[in-house]
Design a protein around this motif. Structure first.
Motif, PDB file in Angstrom:
ATOM      1  N   HIS A 115     -99.072  52.133  40.150  1.00 51.96           N
ATOM      2  CA  HIS A 115     -97.891  51.588  40.553  1.00 51.96           C
ATOM      3  C   HIS A 115     -96.547  52.310  40.081  1.00 51.96           C
ATOM      4  O   HIS A 115     -95.551  52.351  40.697  1.00 51.96           O
ATOM      5  CB  HIS A 115     -97.878  50.263  40.215  1.00 51.96           C
ATOM      6  N   THR A 116     -96.683  52.765  38.900  1.00 52.35           N
ATOM      7  CA  THR A 116     -95.799  53.501  38.302  1.00 52.35           C
ATOM      8  C   THR A 116     -95.669  54.616  39.039  1.00 52.35           C
ATOM      9  O   THR A 116     -94.187  55.235  39.047  1.00 52.35           O
ATOM     10  CB  THR A 116     -96.163  53.802  36.755  1.00 52.35           C
ATOM     11  N   LEU A 117     -96.428  55.407  39.274  1.00 55.15           N
ATOM     12  CA  LEU A 117     -96.173  56.593  40.235  1.00 55.15           C
ATOM     13  C   LEU A 117     -95.491  56.446  41.738  1.00 55.15           C
ATOM     14  O   LEU A 117     -94.613  57.076  42.135  1.00 55.15           O
ATOM     15  CB  LEU A 117     -97.803  57.374  40.677  1.00 55.15           C
ATOM     16  N   GLU A 162    -104.509  49.773  36.698  1.00 52.56           N
ATOM     17  CA  GLU A 162    -103.376  49.510  37.916  1.00 52.56           C
ATOM     18  C   GLU A 162    -101.956  49.682  37.772  1.00 52.56           C
ATOM     19  O   GLU A 162    -101.164  49.807  38.569  1.00 52.56           O
ATOM     20  CB  GLU A 162    -103.592  47.686  37.860  1.00 52.56           C
ATOM     21  N   VAL A 163    -101.653  49.729  36.464  1.00 50.81           N
ATOM     22  CA  VAL A 163    -100.311  50.190  36.326  1.00 50.81           C
ATOM     23  C   VAL A 163     -99.640  51.605  36.480  1.00 50.81           C
ATOM     24  O   VAL A 163     -98.827  51.718  37.121  1.00 50.81           O
ATOM     25  CB  VAL A 163     -99.862  49.787  34.656  1.00 50.81           C
ATOM     26  N   ILE A 164    -100.763  52.346  36.373  1.00 51.61           N
ATOM     27  CA  ILE A 164    -100.397  53.719  36.427  1.00 51.61           C
ATOM     28  C   ILE A 164    -100.322  54.330  37.922  1.00 51.61           C
ATOM     29  O   ILE A 164     -99.077  54.915  38.190  1.00 51.61           O
ATOM     30  CB  ILE A 164    -101.596  54.865  35.779  1.00 51.61           C
ATOM     31  N   VAL A 201    -104.319  49.421  32.668  1.00 49.16           N
ATOM     32  CA  VAL A 201    -103.837  50.456  32.691  1.00 49.16           C
ATOM     33  C   VAL A 201    -104.348  51.151  34.172  1.00 49.16           C
ATOM     34  O   VAL A 201    -103.404  52.019  34.673  1.00 49.16           O
ATOM     35  CB  VAL A 201    -104.446  51.423  31.471  1.00 49.16           C
ATOM     36  N   VAL A 253     -93.608  53.954  42.122  1.00 51.66           N
ATOM     37  CA  VAL A 253     -92.386  53.437  41.727  1.00 51.66           C
ATOM     38  C   VAL A 253     -91.278  54.731  41.440  1.00 51.66           C
ATOM     39  O   VAL A 253     -90.269  54.817  42.141  1.00 51.66           O
ATOM     40  CB  VAL A 253     -92.220  52.403  40.494  1.00 51.66           C
ATOM     41  N   ALA A 254     -92.049  55.643  40.703  1.00 52.64           N
ATOM     42  CA  ALA A 254     -91.197  56.866  40.475  1.00 52.64           C
ATOM     43  C   ALA A 254     -90.912  57.718  41.840  1.00 52.64           C
ATOM     44  O   ALA A 254     -89.927  58.173  42.124  1.00 52.64           O
ATOM     45  CB  ALA A 254     -92.124  57.920  39.478  1.00 52.64           C
ATOM     46  N   THR A 271     -88.188  55.853  43.810  1.00 56.54           N
ATOM     47  CA  THR A 271     -87.030  55.990  43.047  1.00 56.54           C
ATOM     48  C   THR A 271     -86.343  57.341  43.381  1.00 56.54           C
ATOM     49  O   THR A 271     -85.036  57.493  43.776  1.00 56.54           O
ATOM     50  CB  THR A 271     -87.168  55.924  41.421  1.00 56.54           C
TER      51      THR A 271
END
Length: 113
Positions: free
Chosen positions: A44-46, A40-42, A38, A48-49, A52
């Motif tokens: 990366h998600t930020l 590491e994912v958060i 989690v 990517v957002a 985007t």
């Protein structure tokens, strides 16, 4: 006879304690892995957002600019859509398996880390 009973009870208690400790260790390892994934994912998600949003506004700008050059605004949007359609088809045909294997390897490394 009582010594044997006491020894059996002691052995049973030790086995029970070992089982409880092993179960707690498994739970703690699972929580540790989950928190690592989690954490590491958060970020990366930020990222990517944010990328985007950048790409959306960049594409809107390019679509309006191309539309202005071509005479009608919607032509720019058709041009951008066509470009992304071609890129999507090329990626699907030539890079689908490569991307899938990279993602699988990444997740497996994270879980087994």
């Amino acid at each position: 006879m009582e010594d044997q009973t006491n020894t059996m009870e002691s052995l049973f208690e030790k086995a029970t304690d070992y089982g409880k400790t092993s179960f707690e260790l498994v739970k703690l390892k699972a929580v540790n892995k989950t928190s690592e994934i989690v954490s590491e994912v958060i970020p990366h998600t930020l990222i990517v957002a944010i990328l985007t949003l950048f790409m959306v506004f960049l594409n809107l700008g390019i679509a309006f600019w191309i539309g202005e050059i071509l005479g009608k605004i919607f032509y720019g949007f058709f041009a951008i859509a066509g470009f992304y359609g071609i890129v999507g088809i090329v990626i699907h045909v030539f890079m689908h398996k490569w991307i899938k294997s990279k993602l699988q390897n990444y997740f497996i490394k994270q879980v087994l880390k």
